[in-house]
Design an enzyme around this catalytic site. Sequence first.
Site, mmCIF file in Angstrom:
data_model
loop_
_atom_site.group_PDB
_atom_site.id
_atom_site.type_symbol
_atom_site.label_atom_id
_atom_site.label_comp_id
_atom_site.label_asym_id
_atom_site.label_seq_id
_atom_site.Cartn_x
_atom_site.Cartn_y
_atom_site.Cartn_z
ATOM 1 N N ASP A 35 -0.730 -3.068 -7.997
ATOM 2 C CA ASP A 35 -2.154 -2.837 -8.232
ATOM 3 C C ASP A 35 -2.338 -1.561 -9.053
ATOM 4 O O ASP A 35 -1.605 -0.596 -8.880
ATOM 5 C CB ASP A 35 -2.914 -2.609 -6.904
ATOM 6 C CG ASP A 35 -2.798 -3.788 -5.964
ATOM 7 O OD1 ASP A 35 -2.674 -4.910 -6.459
ATOM 8 O OD2 ASP A 35 -2.845 -3.554 -4.741
ATOM 9 N N ASP A 41 -7.535 6.122 -4.252
ATOM 10 C CA ASP A 41 -6.402 5.571 -3.478
ATOM 11 C C ASP A 41 -5.384 6.690 -3.222
ATOM 12 O O ASP A 41 -4.863 6.846 -2.116
ATOM 13 C CB ASP A 41 -5.676 4.472 -4.276
ATOM 14 C CG ASP A 41 -6.401 3.138 -4.278
ATOM 15 O OD1 ASP A 41 -6.973 2.760 -3.246
ATOM 16 O OD2 ASP A 41 -6.345 2.449 -5.323
ATOM 17 N N GLU A 64 0.385 1.531 1.865
ATOM 18 C CA GLU A 64 0.258 0.610 0.741
ATOM 19 C C GLU A 64 0.531 1.320 -0.585
ATOM 20 O O GLU A 64 0.959 0.707 -1.554
ATOM 21 C CB GLU A 64 -1.183 0.067 0.743
ATOM 22 C CG GLU A 64 -1.423 -1.036 -0.240
ATOM 23 C CD GLU A 64 -2.862 -1.519 -0.162
ATOM 24 O OE1 GLU A 64 -3.168 -2.287 0.763
ATOM 25 O OE2 GLU A 64 -3.671 -1.119 -1.017
ATOM 26 N N GLU A 65 0.285 2.606 -0.636
ATOM 27 C CA GLU A 65 0.449 3.361 -1.884
ATOM 28 C C GLU A 65 1.829 3.991 -2.018
ATOM 29 O O GLU A 65 2.069 4.727 -2.981
ATOM 30 C CB GLU A 65 -0.635 4.454 -1.980
ATOM 31 C CG GLU A 65 -2.056 3.951 -1.809
ATOM 32 C CD GLU A 65 -2.452 2.857 -2.818
ATOM 33 O OE1 GLU A 65 -1.863 2.806 -3.916
ATOM 34 O OE2 GLU A 65 -3.330 2.040 -2.470
ATOM 35 N N ASP A 82 -3.263 1.339 5.141
ATOM 36 C CA ASP A 82 -3.865 1.145 3.817
ATOM 37 C C ASP A 82 -4.948 2.210 3.734
ATOM 38 O O ASP A 82 -5.992 2.099 4.382
ATOM 39 C CB ASP A 82 -4.465 -0.271 3.731
ATOM 40 C CG ASP A 82 -5.115 -0.541 2.386
ATOM 41 O OD1 ASP A 82 -5.205 0.388 1.565
ATOM 42 O OD2 ASP A 82 -5.539 -1.694 2.165
ATOM 43 N N LEU A 84 -7.088 3.205 1.492
ATOM 44 C CA LEU A 84 -8.409 2.841 0.971
ATOM 45 C C LEU A 84 -8.371 1.363 0.580
ATOM 46 O O LEU A 84 -7.915 1.006 -0.496
ATOM 47 C CB LEU A 84 -8.760 3.714 -0.238
ATOM 48 C CG LEU A 84 -10.230 3.702 -0.618
ATOM 49 C CD1 LEU A 84 -11.104 4.204 0.516
ATOM 50 C CD2 LEU A 84 -10.455 4.549 -1.854
ATOM 51 N N ASP A 85 -8.837 0.538 1.483
ATOM 52 C CA ASP A 85 -8.867 -0.895 1.193
ATOM 53 C C ASP A 85 -10.158 -1.240 0.452
ATOM 54 O O ASP A 85 -11.228 -0.760 0.812
ATOM 55 C CB ASP A 85 -8.797 -1.703 2.485
ATOM 56 C CG ASP A 85 -8.844 -3.185 2.198
ATOM 57 O OD1 ASP A 85 -7.808 -3.715 1.777
ATOM 58 O OD2 ASP A 85 -9.919 -3.789 2.340
ATOM 59 N N GLU A 226 -2.447 -4.460 6.299
ATOM 60 C CA GLU A 226 -3.748 -5.146 6.376
ATOM 61 C C GLU A 226 -3.755 -6.253 7.429
ATOM 62 O O GLU A 226 -4.652 -6.333 8.265
ATOM 63 C CB GLU A 226 -4.089 -5.744 4.996
ATOM 64 C CG GLU A 226 -4.298 -4.670 3.933
ATOM 65 C CD GLU A 226 -4.209 -5.174 2.497
ATOM 66 O OE1 GLU A 226 -3.393 -6.074 2.226
ATOM 67 O OE2 GLU A 226 -4.948 -4.662 1.643
HETATM 68 P P1 AHG Z 1 -6.768 -3.119 -1.857
HETATM 69 O O1 AHG Z 1 -8.021 -2.550 -2.436
HETATM 70 O O2 AHG Z 1 -6.220 -2.266 -0.761
HETATM 71 O O3 AHG Z 1 -5.743 -3.456 -2.896
HETATM 72 O O4 AHG Z 1 -7.103 -4.503 -1.110
HETATM 73 C C1 AHG Z 1 -8.207 -5.308 -1.403
HETATM 74 C C2 AHG Z 1 -7.997 -6.611 -0.676
HETATM 75 C C3 AHG Z 1 -8.988 -6.939 0.426
HETATM 76 O O5 AHG Z 1 -9.837 -5.963 0.817
HETATM 77 C C4 AHG Z 1 -9.761 -8.101 -0.087
HETATM 78 O O6 AHG Z 1 -10.054 -9.004 0.925
HETATM 79 C C5 AHG Z 1 -8.893 -8.679 -1.142
HETATM 80 O O7 AHG Z 1 -8.074 -7.654 -1.610
HETATM 81 C C6 AHG Z 1 -9.716 -9.240 -2.251
HETATM 82 O O8 AHG Z 1 -8.902 -9.874 -3.134
HETATM 83 P P2 AHG Z 1 -9.438 -10.633 -4.416
HETATM 84 O O9 AHG Z 1 -9.503 -9.574 -5.468
HETATM 85 O O10 AHG Z 1 -8.395 -11.664 -4.663
HETATM 86 O O11 AHG Z 1 -10.781 -11.232 -4.052
HETATM 87 MN MN MN Z 2 -5.937 -3.252 0.947
HETATM 88 MN MN MN Z 3 -5.624 -0.052 -0.607
#
Ligand code: AHG
Ligand code: MN
Ligand code: MN
Length: 281
Positions: A35, A41, A64-65, A82, A84-85, A226
């Site tokens: 990501d 983050d 996660e980071e 995680d 900052l989700d 998560e």
């Molecule tokens: P993060 O920001 O930690 O990478 O995770 C985001 C996650 C979660 O919160 C969410 O349900 C999902 O990613 C959304 O994914 P899409 O972009 O595929 O919708």
């Molecule tokens: Mn996340």
């Molecule tokens: Mn995250």
Amino acid sequence: MTEIIDSFKKIAIEISEAIKTKDTGKVETQNSSGDIQAKLDVISDEIVEKHLLNLPSVKEIISEEKESAVSKNEGKYLVAYDPLDGSSLIDVDLSVGTIFGIYENGYNGENIVASGYIVYGPRVELVVARDIVEMFRLNEKTKEFEFVKEINLDKKGKILGPGGTQKYWYPYHKKMIDDLFMEGYRLRYSGGMVPDLHQILLKGGGLFAYPGAEDKPKGKLRKLFEVFPFAYVYKKAGGFAIDGENDLLELETKHPHDTTPCFFGSEYEIKRVKEVYKGQK
Ligand code: AHG
Ligand code: MN
Ligand code: MN
């Protein structure tokens, strides 16, 4: 264990402050899941690390980071988090969260001994699952978390959070989601698993799904940071958490950043998922 939970109260206040005041942009680097990282983050990860490594009861942390774990020579608990989700929602000012799982002797689902999450919404809330699931809210004047209530899921809910890219859903998954909508379920999906799962918990039940699909057979959400923490919360609240077939907390982990398809909900909806997914793999 209590000192770790208490530490997340301080972490919540610091991350909440950072979200309100720091730059919402991206950095040039990617994390171990590939990501693009937001600056927040990285800042949030540093805040959690600073607090947890100071605790005598913490033996190891992984986030996660981070590519791999950071270990110490003392302590008993392994904490996976995680920081900052939902950080891609920061620039549109939607709710985001922090998720944590406390493990003993390893990172398989069965090793989790407590978990929780923080929601940074219009208010800051903390949910902690030990024997029961308790919700606390930050009093912005006193900077203390006040107990709000115990969370328990009903047997059947009314809302549905279906994740992933619909174009790539397997036909049986699409049919299941369509059928639930035709039964009267209403769409509640922000794209942040913390507020989406928090809403289902507080509204009594429903279903959140991030399935395996043609583009991502193993889903997107990460077991350690998560999926296992939320599976523990849902089970302790009287709900269910499965990968389509098996209890999520029965799953093993080979790599810290492993992902899995996941479904969280109340009894009725998870029974439906099991019926649909039976024999599909
Ligand atoms: P993060 O920001 O930690 O990478 O995770 C985001 C996650 C979660 O919160 C969410 O349900 C999902 O990613 C959304 O994914 P899409 O972009 O595929 O919708
Ligand atoms: Mn996340
Ligand atoms: Mn995250």
